[in-house]
Write a protein that holds these residues in place. Structure first.
Motif, PDB file in Angstrom:
ATOM      1  N   ASP A  73       0.838  -1.195   0.000  1.00  0.00           N
ATOM      2  CA  ASP A  73       0.000   0.000   0.000  1.00  0.00           C
ATOM      3  C   ASP A  73       0.877   1.250   0.000  1.00  0.00           C
ATOM      4  O   ASP A  73       1.778   1.399   0.831  1.00  0.00           O
ATOM      5  N   VAL A  74       0.610   2.161  -0.929  1.00  0.00           N
ATOM      6  CA  VAL A  74       1.369   3.404  -1.080  1.00  0.00           C
ATOM      7  C   VAL A  74       0.437   4.554  -0.716  1.00  0.00           C
ATOM      8  O   VAL A  74      -0.511   4.851  -1.452  1.00  0.00           O
ATOM      9  N   VAL A  75       0.695   5.201   0.417  1.00  0.00           N
ATOM     10  CA  VAL A  75      -0.237   6.154   1.026  1.00  0.00           C
ATOM     11  C   VAL A  75       0.416   7.537   1.015  1.00  0.00           C
ATOM     12  O   VAL A  75       1.342   7.802   1.783  1.00  0.00           O
ATOM     13  N   LEU A  76      -0.059   8.433   0.134  1.00  0.00           N
ATOM     14  CA  LEU A  76       0.607   9.706  -0.115  1.00  0.00           C
ATOM     15  C   LEU A  76      -0.371  10.876  -0.040  1.00  0.00           C
ATOM     16  O   LEU A  76      -1.461  10.812  -0.618  1.00  0.00           O
ATOM     17  N   HIS A  77      -0.002  11.931   0.657  1.00  0.00           N
ATOM     18  CA  HIS A  77      -0.695  13.225   0.580  1.00  0.00           C
ATOM     19  C   HIS A  77      -2.182  13.142   0.935  1.00  0.00           C
ATOM     20  O   HIS A  77      -3.002  13.816   0.306  1.00  0.00           O
ATOM     21  N   ASN A  78      -2.557  12.352   1.916  1.00  0.00           N
ATOM     22  CA  ASN A  78      -3.945  12.324   2.350  1.00  0.00           C
ATOM     23  C   ASN A  78      -4.139  13.252   3.555  1.00  0.00           C
ATOM     24  O   ASN A  78      -3.208  13.477   4.330  1.00  0.00           O
ATOM     25  N   THR A  79      -5.352  13.777   3.709  1.00  0.00           N
ATOM     26  CA  THR A  79      -5.715  14.574   4.872  1.00  0.00           C
ATOM     27  C   THR A  79      -6.777  13.825   5.657  1.00  0.00           C
ATOM     28  O   THR A  79      -7.799  13.409   5.090  1.00  0.00           O
ATOM     29  N   VAL A  80      -6.543  13.659   6.964  1.00  0.00           N
ATOM     30  CA  VAL A  80      -7.439  12.877   7.820  1.00  0.00           C
ATOM     31  C   VAL A  80      -7.748  13.675   9.085  1.00  0.00           C
ATOM     32  O   VAL A  80      -6.826  14.137   9.774  1.00  0.00           O
ATOM     33  N   ILE A  81      -9.035  13.819   9.403  1.00  0.00           N
ATOM     34  CA  ILE A  81      -9.463  14.398  10.678  1.00  0.00           C
ATOM     35  C   ILE A  81     -10.544  13.490  11.235  1.00  0.00           C
ATOM     36  O   ILE A  81     -11.625  13.351  10.645  1.00  0.00           O
ATOM     37  N   LYS A  82     -10.270  12.863  12.388  1.00  0.00           N
ATOM     38  CA  LYS A  82     -11.200  11.884  12.928  1.00  0.00           C
ATOM     39  C   LYS A  82     -11.045  11.706  14.429  1.00  0.00           C
ATOM     40  O   LYS A  82      -9.993  12.036  14.985  1.00  0.00           O
ATOM     41  N   SER A  83     -12.072  11.170  15.059  1.00  0.00           N
ATOM     42  CA  SER A  83     -11.971  10.736  16.444  1.00  0.00           C
ATOM     43  C   SER A  83     -11.014   9.559  16.542  1.00  0.00           C
ATOM     44  O   SER A  83     -10.792   8.826  15.579  1.00  0.00           O
ATOM     45  N   ASP A  97       2.632  -4.977   5.422  1.00  0.00           N
ATOM     46  CA  ASP A  97       4.058  -4.896   5.149  1.00  0.00           C
ATOM     47  C   ASP A  97       4.245  -4.264   3.770  1.00  0.00           C
ATOM     48  O   ASP A  97       3.299  -4.172   2.983  1.00  0.00           O
ATOM     49  N   HIS A  98       5.473  -3.820   3.511  1.00  0.00           N
ATOM     50  CA  HIS A  98       5.814  -3.141   2.265  1.00  0.00           C
ATOM     51  C   HIS A  98       4.899  -1.940   2.032  1.00  0.00           C
ATOM     52  O   HIS A  98       4.587  -1.586   0.893  1.00  0.00           O
ATOM     53  N   ALA A  99       4.442  -1.313   3.125  1.00  0.00           N
ATOM     54  CA  ALA A  99       3.671  -0.076   3.016  1.00  0.00           C
ATOM     55  C   ALA A  99       4.623   1.106   2.897  1.00  0.00           C
ATOM     56  O   ALA A  99       5.756   1.072   3.397  1.00  0.00           O
ATOM     57  N   TYR A 100       4.157   2.177   2.251  1.00  0.00           N
ATOM     58  CA  TYR A 100       4.984   3.356   2.020  1.00  0.00           C
ATOM     59  C   TYR A 100       4.134   4.586   2.278  1.00  0.00           C
ATOM     60  O   TYR A 100       3.184   4.866   1.536  1.00  0.00           O
ATOM     61  N   PHE A 101       4.415   5.320   3.362  1.00  0.00           N
ATOM     62  CA  PHE A 101       3.662   6.501   3.758  1.00  0.00           C
ATOM     63  C   PHE A 101       4.539   7.739   3.585  1.00  0.00           C
ATOM     64  O   PHE A 101       5.659   7.792   4.100  1.00  0.00           O
ATOM     65  N   ARG A 102       4.021   8.768   2.879  1.00  0.00           N
ATOM     66  CA  ARG A 102       4.710  10.043   2.738  1.00  0.00           C
ATOM     67  C   ARG A 102       3.698  11.186   2.634  1.00  0.00           C
ATOM     68  O   ARG A 102       2.657  11.068   1.987  1.00  0.00           O
ATOM     69  N   ASN A 103       4.027  12.307   3.278  1.00  0.00           N
ATOM     70  CA  ASN A 103       3.357  13.599   3.068  1.00  0.00           C
ATOM     71  C   ASN A 103       1.876  13.606   3.459  1.00  0.00           C
ATOM     72  O   ASN A 103       1.095  14.387   2.916  1.00  0.00           O
ATOM     73  N   SER A 127       8.195  -1.861   5.701  1.00  0.00           N
ATOM     74  CA  SER A 127       7.418  -0.649   5.492  1.00  0.00           C
ATOM     75  C   SER A 127       8.278   0.590   5.756  1.00  0.00           C
ATOM     76  O   SER A 127       9.292   0.525   6.450  1.00  0.00           O
ATOM     77  N   SER A 128       7.838   1.720   5.210  1.00  0.00           N
ATOM     78  CA  SER A 128       8.607   2.957   5.308  1.00  0.00           C
ATOM     79  C   SER A 128       7.665   4.121   5.590  1.00  0.00           C
ATOM     80  O   SER A 128       6.652   4.294   4.906  1.00  0.00           O
ATOM     81  N   PHE A 129       8.012   4.928   6.607  1.00  0.00           N
ATOM     82  CA  PHE A 129       7.191   6.060   7.019  1.00  0.00           C
ATOM     83  C   PHE A 129       8.085   7.281   7.192  1.00  0.00           C
ATOM     84  O   PHE A 129       9.106   7.216   7.889  1.00  0.00           O
ATOM     85  N   ASP A 130       7.701   8.412   6.584  1.00  0.00           N
ATOM     86  CA  ASP A 130       8.453   9.647   6.788  1.00  0.00           C
ATOM     87  C   ASP A 130       7.686  10.823   6.173  1.00  0.00           C
ATOM     88  O   ASP A 130       6.790  10.644   5.348  1.00  0.00           O
ATOM     89  N   TYR A 131       8.057  12.018   6.605  1.00  0.00           N
ATOM     90  CA  TYR A 131       7.519  13.275   6.092  1.00  0.00           C
ATOM     91  C   TYR A 131       6.015  13.419   6.295  1.00  0.00           C
ATOM     92  O   TYR A 131       5.363  14.189   5.583  1.00  0.00           O
TER      93      TYR A 131
END
Length: 558
Positions: A393-403, A414-420, A453-457
């Motif tokens: 899963d490649v998760v980029l530039h999302n905006t989240v506001i939640k409880s 695994d092998h997830a990639y989160f940025r920005n 997995s990789s998480f940054d920024y």
């Protein structure tokens, strides 16, 4: 000759068999293991072009240590300048054992397994245009290749005067049984003046059919609006559908269909009792399996799952499906359920409001599954439901506001990639919303992220709760060396109400951050994703300062 070995007297021949031969084999096998780190390039393809995106799949052997890289450049055919795209994602071969057994083998895959490869997408291209894609593979352990392939995006579907046009008179009808057309002479069913209302539209196993400006009303407990099962190159646009199952394409699925600018809705109750997998909810807004399908600019509201792929034994190869610029509300289980996506499925620029889960990838089958620039407000359980050993899963530039937890992902992935990404969590009230709850009231809480997995920024904060942010069992700041944390909600989104409690329904706000907010210029450049940024660096979240907010939902027909 007798030899003393390990306090025992043995013959020379026995010593050779016991010591020398195993040592030689160990060295030999060790060399083989090292050789497996070298990349051997294989078949290259660009499957299922869509209207604005192209995929690249490059099969390989070797690269067991996963350090090979494929850089990507592209240009429209005939252009002089090359543009840079995201590097392909490295997808090691695998198999998902949580899935129910498929009754048949999926073409190109072994059940729910995937091959050893590099894979990725090029985004936001011009429709109906030929492109050259230049690929450069490099592996520090050995293996180097340069290749260029050509691929063409599909045109936006339109019909000409050669089409067979059936203009339906206004009125109320039972069932519309469609007939197939051809690429050069599609069959168009439309109501250009007034309203033609049907109980059901049958387009099963049809090809080259347009359904335009029609109305379907079928609110029965199992009522279906439009059936596209087995359809190819069909179009549903500018229709209004009120049905328990709006637009469906069950196994064997749909291929290269285009579903745009429709309003698909059902009555729903936004309550704790209605939320979740076991809640009092029913129906699917747009649900399909198959490949090359585009679902864009629709308004979908009031379903168990608003837009979804099929799961488990109902799945056909789900490759290169696009879901973008949809306005989604009232997903009582999932707003967008991208479960069992094989590769290069793209969930981009959607607005999700009042949904139990934002985007589900449960599981991703190797990937990449792209989740890019989606806006989620008053999502209850999880923004990203990445479960059942989801991969890629490649998760980029999302905006989240939640409880509950803001930047959250369920286990195991695994092998997830989160940025920005930009996310705020907040109070959960200690209430078990929808049977699973909203998660801990943390800024981030990524559970069991997997060692690859990789998480940054990313940029995270909380509203009205003590600050806490975790990725796995480690503090956010320890994992995200360039992340931004402890954001102030009121300074970031002045005038926006934090969605607690999740009930009642809330209207979708415009979630542009305040000028000078800490999340501005805090991201990293991602080619072909945020090249047009302003300022010193890309902003975190779905919106870039100075750029217009995307259009969500149906557009006005010209």
């Amino acid at each position: 000759m007798m030899i003393i070995y390990r306090n025992k007297i043995i013959t020379q021949s026995s010593f050779f068999r016991a010591v020398i031969v195993p040592a030689f084999l160990s060295i030999l096998l060790g060399n083989v293991a090292i050789a497996q780190d070298r990349t051997v390039p294989g078949e290259l393809s660009s499957p299922y072009p869509t209207v604005t995106n192209l995929a690249v799949e490059w099969l390989i052997n070797g690269d067991d240590n996963l350090n090979g890289v494929v850089q990507v450049k592209y240009r429209s055919k005939g252009s002089a300048a090359w543009k840079e795209a995201m590097p392909l994602r490295r997808i090691p071969a695998g198999y998902n054992n949580t899935a129910l057994k498929h009754p048949t083998k999926v073409a190109g895959y072994n059940g729910f397994g995937w091959k050893n490869k590099h894979s990725g997408s090029i985004f936001d291209l011009q429709p109906g245009t030929a492109y050259e894609i230049k690929l450069s593979l490099k592996d520090p352990d050995g293996g180097k290749a340069e290749k260029t392939i050509q691929a063409r995006t599909r045109p936006i579907p339109v019909y000409s005067k050669n089409a067979r046009i059936i203009d339906i008179a206004p009125g109320v009808y039972d069932t519309l049984y469609t007939e197939s057309g051809t690429e050069k002479r599609p069959v168009v069913y439309r109501c250009s003046k007034g309203e033609a209302v049907f109980r059901f539209i049958e387009a099963r196993e049809r090809k080259w059919v347009f359904l335009e400006q029609l109305t379907v009303k079928n609110p029965a407990a199992k009522g279906t609006g439009i059936r596209l099962t087995g359809a190819e190159n069909c179009v549903v646009q500018y229709c209004t559908i009120r049905a328990t199952y709006g637009i469906i394409a069950y196994y064997p699925g749909a291929i290269n269909c285009y579903i745009s600018d429709n309003t698909v809705s059902a009555d729903f109750e936004w309550s704790n009792e209605a939320m979740g997998a076991q809640g009092k909810n029913i129906g699917e807004g747009i649900q399909l399996t198959g490949s090359g399908n585009v679902i864009c600019y629709n308004r979908v509201a009031g379903y168990r799952d608003c837009i979804s792929f099929m799961e488990d034994w109902e799945v056909l190869s789900q490759v290169c499906n696009d879901i973008y610029n949809n306005d989604v509300e009232g997903g009582l289980d999932d707003g967008i359920e991208a479960d069992f996506a094989f590769s290069n499925c793209r969930i981009m620029r959607n607005r999700l409001t009042n949904c139990y889960v934002g985007v589900s990838s449960q599981p991703g089958l190797g990937g990449p599954t792209y989740i890019v620039r989606n806006v989620m407000y008053n999502v209850v359980h999880s923004a990203f439901k990445l479960k059942r050993e989801s991969r890629g899963d490649v998760v980029l530039h999302n905006t989240v506001i939640k409880s509950g937890a803001g930047l959250a992902g369920n286990d195991t992935m695994d092998h997830a990639y989160f940025r920005n990404n930009l996310a705020f969590g907040g109070p959960n009230g200690g209430i078990n919303w929808g049977g699973y709850g909203a998660g801990q009231p943390f800024a981030a809480n990524i559970i069991s992220p997997g060692k690859h997995s990789s998480f940054d920024y990313d940029a995270v904060g909380v509203y009205n709760t003590p600050y806490m942010a975790l990725i796995g069992d480690r503090p956010f700041s320890e994992v995200e060396k360039n992340g931004i944390e402890r954001l102030d909600f009121k300074l970031t989104f002045p005038g926006i109400e934090f969605p607690y409690p999740p009930v009642p329904l809330r209207k979708p706000p415009v979630l542009k951050v305040a000028e000078g907010a800490r999340s501005e210029d805090a991201g990293i450049l991602i080619p072909n994703i945020n090249d047009q940024f302003s300022g010193k660096a890309p902003d975190c979240g779905a919106y870039e300062a100075g750029q217009p907010v995307p259009h969500y939902g149906p557009r006005i027909k010209n």
